[in-house]
Structures are given as C-alpha cells and as structure tokens.
Write an enzyme that holds these catalytic residues in place. Structure first.
Site, short mmCIF file in Angstrom:
data_model
loop_
_atom_site.label_atom_id
_atom_site.label_comp_id
_atom_site.label_asym_id
_atom_site.label_seq_id
_atom_site.Cartn_x
_atom_site.Cartn_y
_atom_site.Cartn_z
N ASN A 210 0.83 -1.20 0.00
CA ASN A 210 0.00 0.00 0.00
C ASN A 210 0.87 1.25 0.00
O ASN A 210 2.10 1.16 -0.02
CB ASN A 210 -0.98 -0.01 1.17
CG ASN A 210 -0.25 -0.02 2.49
OD1 ASN A 210 0.43 0.94 2.85
ND2 ASN A 210 -0.36 -1.12 3.22
N ASP A 279 -3.91 -6.08 5.11
CA ASP A 279 -4.93 -6.91 5.76
C ASP A 279 -4.91 -8.34 5.24
O ASP A 279 -5.29 -9.26 5.93
CB ASP A 279 -6.32 -6.30 5.53
CG ASP A 279 -6.49 -4.99 6.28
OD1 ASP A 279 -5.95 -4.89 7.41
OD2 ASP A 279 -7.12 -4.05 5.75
N ILE A 307 -2.16 -7.32 14.27
CA ILE A 307 -1.14 -7.17 15.31
C ILE A 307 -1.65 -6.32 16.46
O ILE A 307 -1.51 -6.66 17.64
CB ILE A 307 0.14 -6.54 14.70
CG1 ILE A 307 0.63 -7.39 13.52
CG2 ILE A 307 1.23 -6.38 15.74
CD1 ILE A 307 1.67 -6.72 12.65
N LYS A 337 -13.74 0.78 15.45
CA LYS A 337 -12.46 0.04 15.49
C LYS A 337 -11.87 0.07 16.88
O LYS A 337 -11.37 -0.92 17.38
CB LYS A 337 -11.46 0.69 14.52
CG LYS A 337 -11.34 -0.04 13.22
CD LYS A 337 -10.46 0.67 12.23
CE LYS A 337 -11.02 0.36 10.85
NZ LYS A 337 -10.45 1.14 9.80
#
Ligand code: CTP
Length: 400
Positions: A210, A279, A307, A337
């Site tokens: 990314n 991901d 993690i 989240k």
C-alpha cells in the site's frame, strides 16, 4: 511565568538562507522569557547582518574569536560558561563538519568545544547534502557526543528541491527548547511502535502493498523520544533513515512484523500501531515469476493477523493506540475500530483527499478515547507528531 524565564540561551547562527528565520526564533525565545545572546559565523553575516540580531536582542552580537574589543566584553570562555543551552540554528553542513572534527577555527566552534552545556543543532541544507554520507557520519559523531539534533523538516527547499533539509520553523524550535528545559513527560516509559507498510510477496518480483510512506510513524517516534521515552520502532520497507536515538528494526511482511512485535511487547508500556499493515496476503507464494498466460488472473488472499488487536487482547496489555485511515464517516468507523479492538486511543484521519494522508507531508487527525475526543487540524506531519506525542503522554498518564 513564561516557560523560559531565567534560561540563558546562546543562539549560534551559521551561513544558510534559513538564517533570516533565526531572527524570528530569537524573538520567540525572548518572548518565552529567555535571555539570548547571539554568535554569528562569517558566512551567516552574508545572509543577515549582526545589526538585525543586535537590535532584536538588545545585546552586542559576537562574531570574532580574536577581536580584543569583543573579547573584552565577554570572552569566548565566559560565553561558553554563560549559556544553559547552545542552540545552533541554522546549522549548515559545513558547521556540522567543523564541529564534528573538533575544529576551533571561529568563535562558534570554539564555544562548542569550550562549553559544558548541552548543544542543539537545527540543521538546514540542501536535501542531497543532508543525505550525503559525510553529513550523516558527522551527525552520528555529534549525536554520539551528546549533541541534540532538532530537525530538519521536509518539504520545498530554497534551492527548488524537495526533501529533508529545511530548518524546522521557529515556533517548533521554541517548543523543542521548552520541552528540553522541562523534559521527561515520558521519561522511563518504553514504547513499541509499528510504522510504514508491509509487503506481502506474490512471486519473486511482485507484492501486495500500500501507499504508506512511514513519515507519520517515524515523526511520531522522534517526538516520543524527545519526550524522554525509550522507543523501539518496527518498520516495513520505507525510504526513510532511522530516527536518531531510536531502536529500529526493519521487516517486510505482516507476519514478520507480528513476530518482532511479540518479541518486544512484554516490556512495553505503550504500543502504537501506525503501520498500514496489509490486511491480506497471497494464499500461496509462487517461487518463479508468474507469466501472463491467462486473460484473467485470480489472486487468492488470506487474512493477515491483526497485530494491534492481538496486543490489545493480551492479559496485561500496554496502553494501546491505533490508527485508522478512512475515506468516509471517519469518526464513526474509527470509534467502532477502537471499541472492537479494545484500544485505549485511536487516531483517525481521512484519506483519499487532495491534502493529507499517506504520501503527503501534512495531515489532520481526530483522536478518540473512552470518554473524549480532540481534533488536531491540518499541519505538517512533524508538527502533528509533536502534538500527538503530547496527547498520548497525557492519556497514558491519565490511565496509569
Ligand atoms: N493493524 C495491525 N495489524 C493488521 C491490520 C491493522 O496492527 N493486520 C493496525 C494498524 O497499525 C492500525 C490499525 O490496526 O493501527 C488499523 O486498523 P484496520 O482495521 O486495519 O484499519 P483499516 O485497514 O483501515 O481497516 P478497514 O480496511 O477494515 O477499514
């Protein structure tokens, strides 16, 4: 009482275009209560005249080592003893080289040798000069001897290039000086961080990755270090050099990042997941380069371990901070989240806009914790990192 009352600062100005900003810095230091004396190198006087600093500081400016009249007013040894802090801003590549070699061929280098007080540098130079191995070696020698290095900042340079080498802005330097004189918000605190992106190999030449540059994580690591923390930084592949004073470990994949995090997490008081961890990873790694034989190629992906969630779910978790990059409903998704992963704090930012985000030099954040929120508006990542480090320290102490 102003933050720098009774502090004596010797401001060394060397020959770079950023010397004009040192006049603003001088005023800022004085406004904060500091008593400032200015020493200029010969090259600095090509950019700004001593009269400017004299008029602003209300004191004679020191320029010569062997001038009887100047030495009679305050000799170089007295100046070296007088200062609580020697701040060289801007510090050019040449000055750093001379200081690193222990030269005493002008007043400022002589003071640096003769002082028992701390010395801080605010480097300013062309980005290529900053990256040059000679400068980096000089920097290492100086920091090993206890010099502090504040900056440089990244961005557009006077020479037309872009990159690290800009002197950090006077107001940020003032903050550094203030922090320096009342240090230790995070003294003795162990911080473990992840930064950058991860690369999940598909075949020997391709990977899933990314656009994270690592800038935010690296800047945050440096700011936390400035607050006195012992920082360990686990980074994916990024083109940034290791921040000074920080234990760095480079990894490639999410699995590797997880293993190194788990090795260190036991002794950590704070964990901060800044990395944009992939991901998913390819289900299977192909040992040879995949050929374009098919019209449609399918890549099967499997979930990577989370993690941050794993650290937060430990029996005795450190104070855990996560990041969330969202394109819409930023606060809503970030709070979700934070709750689901069981984090103490989350820093959310909007991505996919013109300004801010992954590859940009600036960013804005919304911080969310159990019963509070704060917006840190758009600013450079260096500035944002300093503010965020302060907020993390605050929330960490509030919890513990
Ligand atoms: N993180 C992690 N390990 C992963 C994935 C993410 O440690 N495998 C951490 C990141 O370092 C960051 C936070 O989790 O602190 C981001 O959470 P995540 O749910 O991955 O955010 P997004 O990737 O934005 O999630 P989504 O794609 O579901 O929006």
């Amino acid at each position: 009482m102003p933050s720098l009352t009774n502090k004596k600062i010797l401001l060394g100005v060397t020959g770079g275009i950023a010397a004009y900003k040192s006049a603003v810095l001088l005023r800022a230091l004085q406004s904060a209560g500091a008593d400032v004396r200015v020493v200029m190198t010969q090259a600095a006087q090509a950019f700004v005249t001593p009269l400017t600093f004299q008029a602003l500081s209300g004191h004679a400016v020191y320029t010569e080592l062997l001038d009887p009249t100047q030495e009679a007013a305050m000799d170089h040894i007295s100046l070296a003893r007088w200062a609580d802090l020697v701040l060289v801003a801007p510090a050019t590549a040449d000055f750093m080289a001379r200081a690193a070699s222990g030269h005493a061929n002008d007043l400022l280098t002589t003071i640096c040798l003769a002082t028992a007080s701390p010395i801080a540098l605010a480097p300013a130079m062309n980005q290529q000069m900053w990256f040059n191995q000679a400068t980096q070696d000089n920097l290492r020698r100086l920091t090993q001897r206890g010099y502090y290095c504040w900056g440089p900042d990244e961005g557009a340079q006077a020479c037309g290039e872009t990159g690290p080498g800009r002197m950090i802005e006077p107001e940020m330097l003032l903050q550094q000086v203030e922090t320096f004189f009342c240090p230790g918000e995070l003294d003795g605190v162990n911080i473990l961080m992840t930064a950058g992106s991860t690369r999940e190999p598909i075949d020997p030449v391709r990977f899933v990755g990314n656009r994270s540059s690592g800038k935010m994580g690296f800047a945050l690591a440096a700011s936390l270090h400035d607050l006195g923390a012992a920082v360990t930084l686990i980074s994916g592949p990024v083109s940034l050099s290791n921040p000074i004073g920080i234990l760095c470990s480079r990894v490639e994949t999410a699995d590797e990042m997880r293993s190194v995090v788990l090795e260190h997490v036991e002794n950590s008081d704070i964990f901060i997941g800044v990395a944009a961890v992939a991901d998913y990873r390819p289900r299977k790694y192909t040992g040879e380069k995949i050929k374009k034989n098919n019209e449609i190629q399918t890549l099967e992906l499997v979930r990577n371990p989370d993690i941050l969630a794993e650290v937060a779910a430990r029996e005795k978790p450190p104070f855990t901070v996560g990041f969330a990059a969202e394109t819409e409903q930023v606060e809503h998704y970030a709070e979700e989240k934070r709750r689901i992963k069981g984090l103490d704090m989350i820093a959310a930012n909007q991505v996919g806009m013109d300004e801010g985000g992954f590859e940009s030099d600036s960013n804005a954040l919304v911080l969310l914790w159990q019963d509070g929120r704060e917006v840190l508006p758009m600013m450079t990542k260096t500035q944002l990192a300093q503010q965020l480090a302060g907020r993390i320290a605050e929330r960490y102490h509030a919890r513990t």
